[in-house]
Design a protein around this motif. Structure first.
Motif, PDB file in Angstrom:
ATOM      1  N   GLU A 284    -145.484 -66.945  -1.228  1.00 34.36           N
ATOM      2  CA  GLU A 284    -144.697 -67.172  -0.020  1.00 34.36           C
ATOM      3  C   GLU A 284    -143.325 -66.512  -0.117  1.00 34.36           C
ATOM      4  N   LEU A 285    -142.696 -66.588  -1.289  1.00 36.57           N
ATOM      5  CA  LEU A 285    -141.393 -65.947  -1.469  1.00 36.57           C
ATOM      6  C   LEU A 285    -141.540 -64.431  -1.413  1.00 36.57           C
ATOM      7  N   LEU A 286    -142.577 -63.902  -2.005  1.00 34.00           N
ATOM      8  CA  LEU A 286    -142.820 -62.460  -1.930  1.00 34.00           C
ATOM      9  C   LEU A 286    -142.959 -62.010  -0.475  1.00 34.00           C
TER      10      LEU A 286
ATOM     11  N   GLN B 219    -133.712 -65.671   2.029  1.00 28.18           N
ATOM     12  CA  GLN B 219    -132.332 -66.085   2.270  1.00 28.18           C
ATOM     13  C   GLN B 219    -131.743 -66.784   1.052  1.00 28.18           C
ATOM     14  N   ASP B 220    -132.533 -67.597   0.372  1.00 29.95           N
ATOM     15  CA  ASP B 220    -132.063 -68.276  -0.840  1.00 29.95           C
ATOM     16  C   ASP B 220    -131.721 -67.263  -1.927  1.00 29.95           C
TER      17      ASP B 220
ATOM     18  N   SER C  88    -125.422 -63.005  -3.875  1.00 26.75           N
ATOM     19  CA  SER C  88    -124.051 -62.888  -3.386  1.00 26.75           C
ATOM     20  C   SER C  88    -123.105 -63.762  -4.191  1.00 26.75           C
ATOM     21  N   GLY C  89    -123.520 -64.998  -4.468  1.00 30.66           N
ATOM     22  CA  GLY C  89    -122.693 -65.897  -5.268  1.00 30.66           C
ATOM     23  C   GLY C  89    -122.496 -65.401  -6.681  1.00 30.66           C
TER      24      GLY C  89
ATOM     25  N   VAL D  47    -130.000 -63.168 -12.624  1.00 27.60           N
ATOM     26  CA  VAL D  47    -131.282 -63.665 -13.125  1.00 27.60           C
ATOM     27  C   VAL D  47    -131.510 -65.134 -12.791  1.00 27.60           C
ATOM     28  N   ILE D  48    -132.678 -65.392 -12.227  1.00 28.06           N
ATOM     29  CA  ILE D  48    -133.118 -66.758 -11.923  1.00 28.06           C
ATOM     30  C   ILE D  48    -134.206 -67.139 -12.921  1.00 28.06           C
ATOM     31  N   GLY D  49    -134.000 -68.246 -13.607  1.00 26.99           N
ATOM     32  CA  GLY D  49    -135.011 -68.765 -14.509  1.00 26.99           C
ATOM     33  C   GLY D  49    -135.825 -69.834 -13.804  1.00 26.99           C
TER      34      GLY D  49
END
Length: 233
Positions: free
Chosen positions: A96-98, A211-212, A218-219, A184-186
């Motif tokens: 879904e994220l893809l 969007q997430d 950006s953050g 990087v998101i773990g």
């Protein structure tokens, strides 16, 4: 494109996109036992995210009397048979994220230590044009935890690594992505990722959208900027 614009999202495969780690562990146990040894769950966990040739050397130390490339090919073949017979177990929220990223026009790449023929098998079972680039274990100049696989993907895409987000589930993968300069998101799965350097930890990808990811990137860019007052993530 400004420095804070997200240009691409780079995905690990095993354990992040698809839950194939149990397939690998089953193949490993059978192989070691074939040579009279034993293979524990704890031993298998230590190989999560490790390059296949490095893993093969560990199997040789465990008594597997085969060449490195023979071990890699044997395990890959076993896992591919399991994929064909049991199906591809996608991780929650991954597809879904893809789809959300593709709809938003954000480039995507697959960066895996699995062999290209296995990575292509997984990609072929997904929607057409899911990834703009695939860097597999037999493509990488050096394996994870070196940054090479992620930097190679960025080079093919023509993007600066700082304009990318990487999603990983293992310490070796996280270290590789962080060293490349990506945000990087773990997403922890079978092993702890504490201390591996993830810039954010998401317990799951379920419910996450493009969007997430854009907001996270950006953050992160603001947090590492010399003019930033602090982390706004």
């Amino acid at each position: 494109m400004s420095e804070s614009t997200l240009a691409a999202v780079l995905w690990d495969m095993d354990g992040t996109l698809v839950d194939t780690e149990p397939y690998w562990m089953a193949a490993e146990a059978v192989l070691v036992e074939r040579f009279g040894g034993t293979w524990s769950h704890e031993q298998a966990l230590r190989l999560v995210g490790l390059g296949l040739e490095d893993s093969a050397r560990i199997f040789q130390d465990a008594g597997v009397q085969m060449g490195i490339h023979d071990i890699v090919d044997h395990l890959t073949d076993d896992v591919m048979v399991q994929l064909a017979t049991k199906g591809v177990p996608f991780r929650p929220g991954a597809q879904e994220l893809l789809a959300s990223l593709r709809a938003a026009g954000i480039k995507t790449g697959l960066v895996t230590m699995s062999l290209r023929r296995m990575a292509q098998t997984v990609v072929d079972l997904m929607s057409a044009h899911t990834f703009d680039v695939v860097v597999a274990g037999d493509d990488a100049t050096r394996p994870k935890p070196f940054p090479d696989p992620y930097l190679q993907a960025c080079a093919v895409l023509g993007v600066d690594s700082r304009a990318t987000v990487a999603i990983e589930d293992s310490p070796n993968g996280l270290r590789s992505a962080v060293a490349s300069g990506a945000a990087v998101i773990g997403v922890p799965h079978m092993v702890s990722i504490t201390g591996a350097g993830a810039h954010a930890v998401w317990p799951t990808l379920a419910g996450r959208t493009a969007q997430d990811v854009v907001r996270f990137h950006s953050g992160h860019v603001q947090s590492v900027s010399p003019h930033s007052p602090g982390d706004t993530r």
